[in-house]
Design an enzyme around this catalytic site. Structure first.
Site, PDB file in Angstrom:
ATOM      1  N   ARG A  40      31.754  50.540  46.213  1.00 54.39           N
ATOM      2  CA  ARG A  40      31.564  50.611  44.760  1.00 54.39           C
ATOM      3  C   ARG A  40      30.623  51.772  44.415  1.00 54.39           C
ATOM      4  O   ARG A  40      29.692  52.074  45.157  1.00 54.39           O
ATOM      5  CB  ARG A  40      30.929  49.284  44.325  1.00 54.39           C
ATOM      6  CG  ARG A  40      30.714  49.106  42.831  1.00 54.39           C
ATOM      7  CD  ARG A  40      31.965  48.771  42.144  1.00 54.39           C
ATOM      8  NE  ARG A  40      31.744  48.220  40.813  1.00 54.39           N
ATOM      9  CZ  ARG A  40      32.669  48.275  39.858  1.00 54.39           C
ATOM     10  NH1 ARG A  40      33.847  48.829  40.082  1.00 54.39           N
ATOM     11  NH2 ARG A  40      32.437  47.734  38.682  1.00 54.39           N
TER      12      ARG A  40
ATOM     13  N   THR B 120      43.090  49.643  37.234  1.00 54.10           N
ATOM     14  CA  THR B 120      42.577  49.528  38.590  1.00 54.10           C
ATOM     15  C   THR B 120      43.836  49.404  39.417  1.00 54.10           C
ATOM     16  O   THR B 120      44.916  49.248  38.862  1.00 54.10           O
ATOM     17  CB  THR B 120      41.683  48.276  38.646  1.00 54.10           C
ATOM     18  OG1 THR B 120      40.522  48.524  37.876  1.00 54.10           O
ATOM     19  CG2 THR B 120      41.281  47.857  40.027  1.00 54.10           C
TER      20      THR B 120
ATOM     21  N   THR C 101      39.409  51.766  42.062  1.00 54.63           N
ATOM     22  CA  THR C 101      39.469  52.073  40.634  1.00 54.63           C
ATOM     23  C   THR C 101      38.636  53.278  40.243  1.00 54.63           C
ATOM     24  O   THR C 101      37.685  53.648  40.944  1.00 54.63           O
ATOM     25  CB  THR C 101      38.985  50.842  39.821  1.00 54.63           C
ATOM     26  OG1 THR C 101      39.257  51.035  38.450  1.00 54.63           O
ATOM     27  CG2 THR C 101      37.502  50.592  40.005  1.00 54.63           C
TER      28      THR C 101
ATOM     29  N   SER D 236      31.669  44.000  39.230  1.00 56.23           N
ATOM     30  CA  SER D 236      33.111  44.266  39.196  1.00 56.23           C
ATOM     31  C   SER D 236      33.892  42.957  39.168  1.00 56.23           C
ATOM     32  O   SER D 236      33.395  41.916  39.609  1.00 56.23           O
ATOM     33  CB  SER D 236      33.487  45.046  40.457  1.00 56.23           C
ATOM     34  OG  SER D 236      34.879  45.168  40.561  1.00 56.23           O
TER      35      SER D 236
ATOM     36  N   GLY E 208      41.169  44.408  35.033  1.00 57.23           N
ATOM     37  CA  GLY E 208      39.866  44.032  34.483  1.00 57.23           C
ATOM     38  C   GLY E 208      39.543  42.588  34.851  1.00 57.23           C
ATOM     39  O   GLY E 208      39.815  42.156  35.968  1.00 57.23           O
TER      40      GLY E 208
HETATM   41  N1  GLY Z   1      36.313  48.570  36.750  1.00 57.03           N
HETATM   42  C1  GLY Z   1      36.950  47.334  36.886  1.00 57.03           C
HETATM   43  C2  GLY Z   1      36.239  46.436  37.811  1.00 57.03           C
HETATM   44  O1  GLY Z   1      35.539  46.907  38.693  1.00 57.03           O
HETATM   45  O2  GLY Z   1      36.333  45.244  37.695  1.00 57.03           O
END
Ligand code: GLY
Length: 564
Positions: free
Chosen positions: A98, A375, A393, A446, A468
């Site tokens: 991430r 994503t 994503t 996330s 999402g």
């Molecule tokens: N950007 C979408 C997530 O990480 O949930």
């Protein structure tokens, strides 16, 4: 909270990021290996790597780099994601690649004269988090791969250098964003035709600068991205638009191995990406909340079933908003959130006849920021039985829309996944929690929930989704459809889904997903129902009792299963 504002945001986000026609897929079955991803080129590249003797991790790294070329709206090297691994010998691993907030990021960086400017965390240079994908792919390959990095990147380099043929939906997605691309020099060059014409299905899309960047990564490993000319190019972009990422932020970025969240449900064990993914905790909580009810007897997507699950989703998402954030920065009460006792208590206020008002639940005044749909998830199983689930994503479709000049790739807008203004309503009338407040070096919360499900110690499902917050509920339903209702792979992925996320106090359903009489029964219980064009996009593999692999390609997108 203004519910109509929130609903319109949901629909706008969805329409903006998804223009994919619904399709009907047959499940494919293969014996020796399978890749299911959002893109045909990427799935075929992964399958080729498997056929050449690579394992599921080699294939995953190849697919990630391929998606950076062929799915620029979500596949990436300028973003981040999560990888869950289950090896045939039973070893499991979770890799967190991430993005992180830059060192110069501050809690109030999106306030101007005390007012939250949500557009700053959504588009442009201030929305960019320090990218994690390249470090993550190299780390995964070093620990679990069999092939050298240059070998698994080669197919992506070739596609970038020689070009690939745009599908209808890829051409449309580029065209839909052309006005925003035009605001940023490099993006205008890379992602528009350069004049008033539009991209069309069948156009050859060549990305020479991206090929150069991928070649540097193939040659120099992480130094090829986080140092040298590519890092210079990222920093130039920061200087051009007044961004915050420094050389040190890039060089110091590290992906991280984390302990999986494991949850038992009936005969199954789910191995799910832990925080900073919120999906594992939410899915575990929902399963624990519903497990003592006669779920199967209620019938799939009956009013009783949708009501029970929605009430559990409501409670889990309320907890998500309050408790979850980067575990390196906040103390998440994991043990309690995952205990049966706590989740049984959470359902004490459940009534089979009546919806619980979200405002009456604890932390009912706090909500998470709405998240983008854009994503992408892929699932892989190799011939030895090793399995990998990856969700990756840029956050929004095409991320920040800022590309790195000379290096050919887009930067994420992941900073928007932080609670940009804890304790105060943001532009959308929502309030975020302290646990997910911006701090230098912190990872944003996330919903991405890559998961591998085992039965009697053997991999049974490799599941996950884009969408999402709907990632969480789509992944949950990909599991339940199979575990409770014995659906075949494609059915389990296709059947209409629903989603509740506490606030707005609404059950979102797939368009035409519930019959009018089922909806009426839910409305009589006090639910507000809102149909939308798709609840997540899942790309799943299910393992049959004879060991063969069956694909679940989501008809809500244009994904593809390749295997042999
Ligand atoms: N950007 C979408 C997530 O990480 O949930």
């Amino acid at each position: 909270m203004n519910i109509s504002r929130c609903l319109s945001l949901f629909v706008t986000l969805f329409i903006f990021t998804s223009s994919l026609p619904a399709q009907v897929f047959e499940s494919k079955t293969f014996e020796n290996g399978m890749v299911v991803s959002a893109d045909k080129y990427a799935s075929e590249i992964g399958n080729e790597i498997l056929k050449q003797g690579g394992n599921a991790v080699d294939a995953a790294v190849a697919v990630q780099f391929a998606l950076a070329v062929t799915l620029p709206r979500a596949g990436n090297i300028g973003g981040g994601g999560f990888m869950v691994i289950h090896l045939a010998n039973g070893e499991t691993a979770a890799l967190d690649f991430r993005e992180k907030a830059p060192t110069k990021a501050t809690r109030d960086m999106y306030l101007r004269n005390g007012e939250f400017k949500s557009e700053l965390s959504w588009e442009g240079i201030l929305a960019v988090g320090v990218p994690g994908t390249v470090d993550g792919m190299i780390k995964a390959l070093e620990r679990y791969g069999k092939m050298p990095l240059d070998m698994v990147i080669q197919p992506a380099i070739k596609l970038a250098r020689e070009g690939y043929v745009l599908s209808y939906s890829h051409a449309e997605s580029l065209n839909d964003h052309r006005d925003t691309f035009r605001k940023y020099q490099a993006s205008a060059r890379y992602f528009t035709t350069g004049d008033t014409t539009l991209f069309s299905e069948g156009d050859l899309f060549v990305q020479k600068d991206l090929a150069g960047t991928l070649e540097r990564i193939a040659r120099f490993g992480r130094e090829g991205f986080y140092a040298g000319p590519v890092a210079d190019a990222i920093i130039n972009e920061m200087e051009r638009y007044k961004g915050l990422i420094s050389y040190k932020d890039l060089y110091n970025y590290e992906s991280k191995w984390r302990d999986l969240v494991e949850v038992d449900f009936r005969d199954y064990k789910l191995h799910i990406m832990p925080p900073p993914s919120s999906g594992s905790i939410a899915i575990a909580q929902i399963l624990k909340m519903i497990q003592d009810y006669p779920i199967k007897e209620m019938g799939h997507n009956s009013a009783e079933y949708v009501h029970l699950l929605s009430e559990a989703m409501r409670r889990a998402f309320a907890d998500r908003s309050f408790y979850l954030g980067d575990p390196d920065f906040v103390d998440i009460p994991l043990q309690r959130l995952l205990s049966q006792e706590y989740n049984t208590e959470r359902m004490a206020s459940f009534s089979p006849d009546k919806a619980t008002a979200s405002s009456s639940l604890s932390h009912g005044e706090i909500a998470g920021h709405p998240e983008s749909d854009e994503t992408t998830h892929f699932s892989i199983v190799d011939n030895e039985g090793n399995a990998v689930a990856v969700t990756t994503t840029l956050n929004g479709s095409f991320g920040s829309h800022v590309s790195v000049s000379g290096a050919g790739f887009l930067l994420n807008n992941e900073m928007d996944d932080f609670s940009a203004q804890p304790g105060e309503p943001n532009t959308y009338g929502l309030i975020g929690a302290e646990a997910n407040a911006i701090e230098p070096g912190k990872r944003m919360l996330s919903s991405m929930s890559p998961a591998i499900v085992t039965k009697n110690g053997k991999v049974d499902m490799v599941i996950g989704a884009a969408g999402g917050p709907r990632i969480i509920t789509a992944t949950l339903q990909s599991f339940l459809n199979r575990a409770l209702f014995d659906m075949r792979a494609q059915q389990a992925t296709t059947f209409p889904r629903f989603h509740h996320q506490w606030l707005p106090d609404t059950i979102f359903i797939d368009d035409f997903g519930l019959s009018p009489d089922t909806q009426k029964l839910l409305e009589e219980k006090g639910h507000f129902i809102f149909p939308m064009p798709g609840i997540g996009r899942a790309h799943n593999i299910y393992i049959e009792t004879d060991g063969s692999l069956s694909s679940g390609v989501d008809p809500r997108g244009d994904g593809y299963a390749a295997g042999h």
